[in-house]
Design an enzyme around this catalytic site. Structure first.
Site, short mmCIF file in Angstrom:
data_model
loop_
_atom_site.label_atom_id
_atom_site.label_comp_id
_atom_site.label_asym_id
_atom_site.label_seq_id
_atom_site.Cartn_x
_atom_site.Cartn_y
_atom_site.Cartn_z
N CYS A 131 0.80 -1.23 0.00
CA CYS A 131 0.00 0.00 0.00
C CYS A 131 0.83 1.28 0.00
O CYS A 131 0.42 2.29 -0.55
CB CYS A 131 -1.01 0.00 1.15
SG CYS A 131 -0.27 0.00 2.78
N CYS A 139 -3.30 -2.45 -1.27
CA CYS A 139 -2.27 -3.37 -0.76
C CYS A 139 -1.82 -4.39 -1.80
O CYS A 139 -0.97 -5.24 -1.51
CB CYS A 139 -2.81 -4.09 0.48
SG CYS A 139 -3.46 -2.95 1.72
N LYS A 204 -6.32 -8.85 11.35
CA LYS A 204 -6.21 -7.40 11.17
C LYS A 204 -7.55 -6.88 10.70
O LYS A 204 -8.09 -7.33 9.69
CB LYS A 204 -5.12 -7.08 10.15
CG LYS A 204 -5.03 -5.61 9.82
CD LYS A 204 -3.85 -5.31 8.91
CE LYS A 204 -3.84 -3.86 8.50
NZ LYS A 204 -2.70 -3.54 7.63
N ARG A 214 -1.78 6.44 8.04
CA ARG A 214 -1.83 6.64 6.59
C ARG A 214 -1.21 7.98 6.20
O ARG A 214 -0.72 8.13 5.08
CB ARG A 214 -3.25 6.44 6.06
CG ARG A 214 -3.61 4.96 6.18
CD ARG A 214 -4.98 4.62 5.68
NE ARG A 214 -5.29 3.22 6.00
CZ ARG A 214 -6.50 2.68 5.93
NH1 ARG A 214 -7.52 3.41 5.53
NH2 ARG A 214 -6.68 1.41 6.24
N ARG A 226 -10.38 -0.81 2.47
CA ARG A 226 -9.71 -2.10 2.61
C ARG A 226 -10.65 -3.20 3.14
O ARG A 226 -10.23 -4.22 3.64
CB ARG A 226 -8.51 -1.97 3.55
CG ARG A 226 -7.54 -0.83 3.21
CD ARG A 226 -6.10 -1.23 3.51
NE ARG A 226 -5.18 -0.11 3.66
CZ ARG A 226 -4.75 0.67 2.68
NH1 ARG A 226 -5.20 0.52 1.44
NH2 ARG A 226 -3.87 1.63 2.93
N GLU A 242 -8.88 -17.14 10.80
CA GLU A 242 -7.77 -16.45 10.14
C GLU A 242 -6.43 -16.85 10.77
O GLU A 242 -5.44 -17.12 10.09
CB GLU A 242 -7.93 -14.92 10.26
CG GLU A 242 -8.88 -14.30 9.26
CD GLU A 242 -8.21 -14.06 7.90
OE1 GLU A 242 -7.07 -14.50 7.69
OE2 GLU A 242 -8.87 -13.44 7.05
N LYS A 257 -4.69 -6.85 15.46
CA LYS A 257 -4.52 -5.42 15.22
C LYS A 257 -5.85 -4.80 14.84
O LYS A 257 -6.53 -5.35 13.99
CB LYS A 257 -3.52 -5.26 14.07
CG LYS A 257 -3.31 -3.85 13.62
CD LYS A 257 -2.40 -3.81 12.43
CE LYS A 257 -2.40 -2.39 11.92
NZ LYS A 257 -1.77 -2.27 10.65
N SER A 283 -1.75 3.52 15.34
CA SER A 283 -1.58 4.97 15.32
C SER A 283 -2.74 5.71 15.99
O SER A 283 -2.51 6.64 16.77
CB SER A 283 -1.41 5.45 13.88
OG SER A 283 -2.50 5.04 13.08
N TYR A 322 3.92 2.85 19.24
CA TYR A 322 4.62 4.13 19.11
C TYR A 322 4.99 4.68 20.49
O TYR A 322 5.71 5.67 20.59
CB TYR A 322 3.74 5.14 18.34
CG TYR A 322 3.30 4.57 17.00
CD1 TYR A 322 4.16 4.59 15.91
CD2 TYR A 322 2.07 3.93 16.86
CE1 TYR A 322 3.79 4.02 14.69
CE2 TYR A 322 1.69 3.36 15.66
CZ TYR A 322 2.55 3.40 14.58
OH TYR A 322 2.19 2.81 13.39
C1 PBG Z 1 -0.38 -1.70 5.96
C2 PBG Z 1 -0.36 -1.31 7.39
C3 PBG Z 1 -1.20 -0.41 8.02
C4 PBG Z 1 -0.79 -0.34 9.34
C5 PBG Z 1 0.30 -1.19 9.48
N1 PBG Z 1 0.53 -1.78 8.26
C6 PBG Z 1 -2.29 0.45 7.51
C7 PBG Z 1 -3.45 -0.07 6.82
O1 PBG Z 1 -3.77 -1.26 6.83
O2 PBG Z 1 -4.10 0.77 6.17
C8 PBG Z 1 -1.42 0.52 10.40
C9 PBG Z 1 -0.61 0.80 11.60
C10 PBG Z 1 -1.10 1.91 12.44
O3 PBG Z 1 -2.20 2.46 12.29
O4 PBG Z 1 -0.32 2.29 13.32
N2 PBG Z 1 0.90 -1.62 5.39
#
Ligand code: PBG
Length: 331
Positions: A131, A139, A204, A214, A226, A242, A257, A283, A322
């Protein structure tokens, strides 16, 4: 502290939970969950260039960094006692098929080599996804308005192998396409990386909590979303299916996640499979705490430690966060 008023010494018919809460050492003795630096993984965003540090406005304290500064950051992370980082790349240019993701001289590949040279003991994990590298921000490969599964996992496997060749210690596929773990395992084994572990983003969710990421990774899709590959937040039986599939395909560590809104899923995954289990404290979870902390609405440090402890209590062995540096400073 007055712990025994005359009335409290009377024998009564109820339990006295407060007996073991009266002092800090007593509380420490009965504490069930521990948080250690060893549990933490710090996410890093690497971009091309030299002496570049672009702050991410929606994530206070987080920046995109060029490899030279990234290596310095990694030295500090190691000094703090954090064992591992996970790398996300911001490519020089994007195209329909995310070419830089599997280019041996891509930005993540350069960063891995630099870290391995300067900070050899640090565990370098790479996020494996397209992505950040595709012009449309999806992705994988897109045809019409469909995100194509089977061709995309071939490219993800090439990306993982390229990261391995550059020196990565672990790869972490985050796409949520079907069969990607098997495709990556086969490709790594054929390439001579039979001992390289895979941490799969196994459960996820299609989450609103990825918003700030993002911006950091410049990976917002230009159309659509997504939801055709990431999970529906309403499901947790499906999360177990999964995770089972990823273990079957060769995942060594399984991830849930986001973390805080999915603590129940972490607990079910840990209890069901007994696998090394990771949780991504994403995040949005980070930025909400930072924003409220900056306004003085909550005690940021206290809430941070409470969140991280809760994720451990739910059953996670590993926390990608983080907050890793801030937490390590307190631990
Ligand atoms: C995709 C990916 C994402 C995150 C980690 N790997 C974003 C998404 O699926 O759009 C999100 C991590 C976060 O929000 O801290 N490469």
């Amino acid at each position: 502290m007055n712990t025994s008023t005359p009335t409290d010494t009377a024998v009564t018919g109820f339990q006295r939970f407060r007996r073991t809460r009266m002092t800090a050492p007593l509380r420490a003795m009965v504490r069930e969950t521990t948080l250690s630096k060893d549990d933490l993984v710090y996410p890093l965003f690497v971009c091309h260039g030299n002496k570049i540090k672009n702050d991410v406005s929606s994530m206070p304290g987080v920046s995109q960094m060029s490899p030279d500064l990234l290596v310095k950051e990694c030295a500090e992370i190691q000094k703090l006692g954090i064992p591992a980082v996970i790398l996300f790349g911001i490519p020089g240019s994007k195209d329909e098929v995310g070419s830089e993701a599997y280019d041996d001289s891509g930005i993540v590949q350069q960063a891995i080599a630099a870290i391995k040279k300067e900070v050899p003991g640090l565990v370098v994990i790479t996020d494996v996804c397209l992505c950040e590298y595709t012009s449309h921000g999806h992705c994988g490969i897109v045809r019409g308005d469909e995100i194509i599964n089977d061709e995309s996992i071939e490219l993800l496997a090439r990306e993982a192998l390229s990261h391995a060749r550059a020196g990565a210690d672990m790869v972490a596929p985050s796409d949520m396409f079907d069969g990607r773990v098997a495709a990556i395992r086969t490709k790594l084994d054929e390439g001579g990386f039979g001992q390289l572990p895979i941490m799969s983003y196994a459960a996820k969710y299609a989450s609103g909590f990825y918003g700030p990421f993002r911006e950091a990774a410049e990976s917002t899709p230009t159309f659509g979303d997504r939801r055709s590959h990431q999970m529906d937040p309403a499901n947790s039986d499906e999360a177990l299916r999964e995770v089972a599939a990823d273990i079957e395909e060769g995942a060594d560590i399984v991830m849930v996640k986001p973390a805080i809104p999915y603590l129940d899923v972490i607990r079910r995954v840990k209890d069901t499979f007994g696998m090394p289990t990771a949780a991504y404290n994403v995040s949005g979870e980070f930025s909400m705490v930072k924003a409220a902390g900056q306004r003085g609405w909550i005690d940021e440090e206290r809430v941070m430690m409470e969140m991280l402890t809760s994720i451990r209590r739910a059953g996670a062995d590993i926390i990608i966060t983080y907050f890793a540096k801030a937490a390590a400073k307190l631990l």
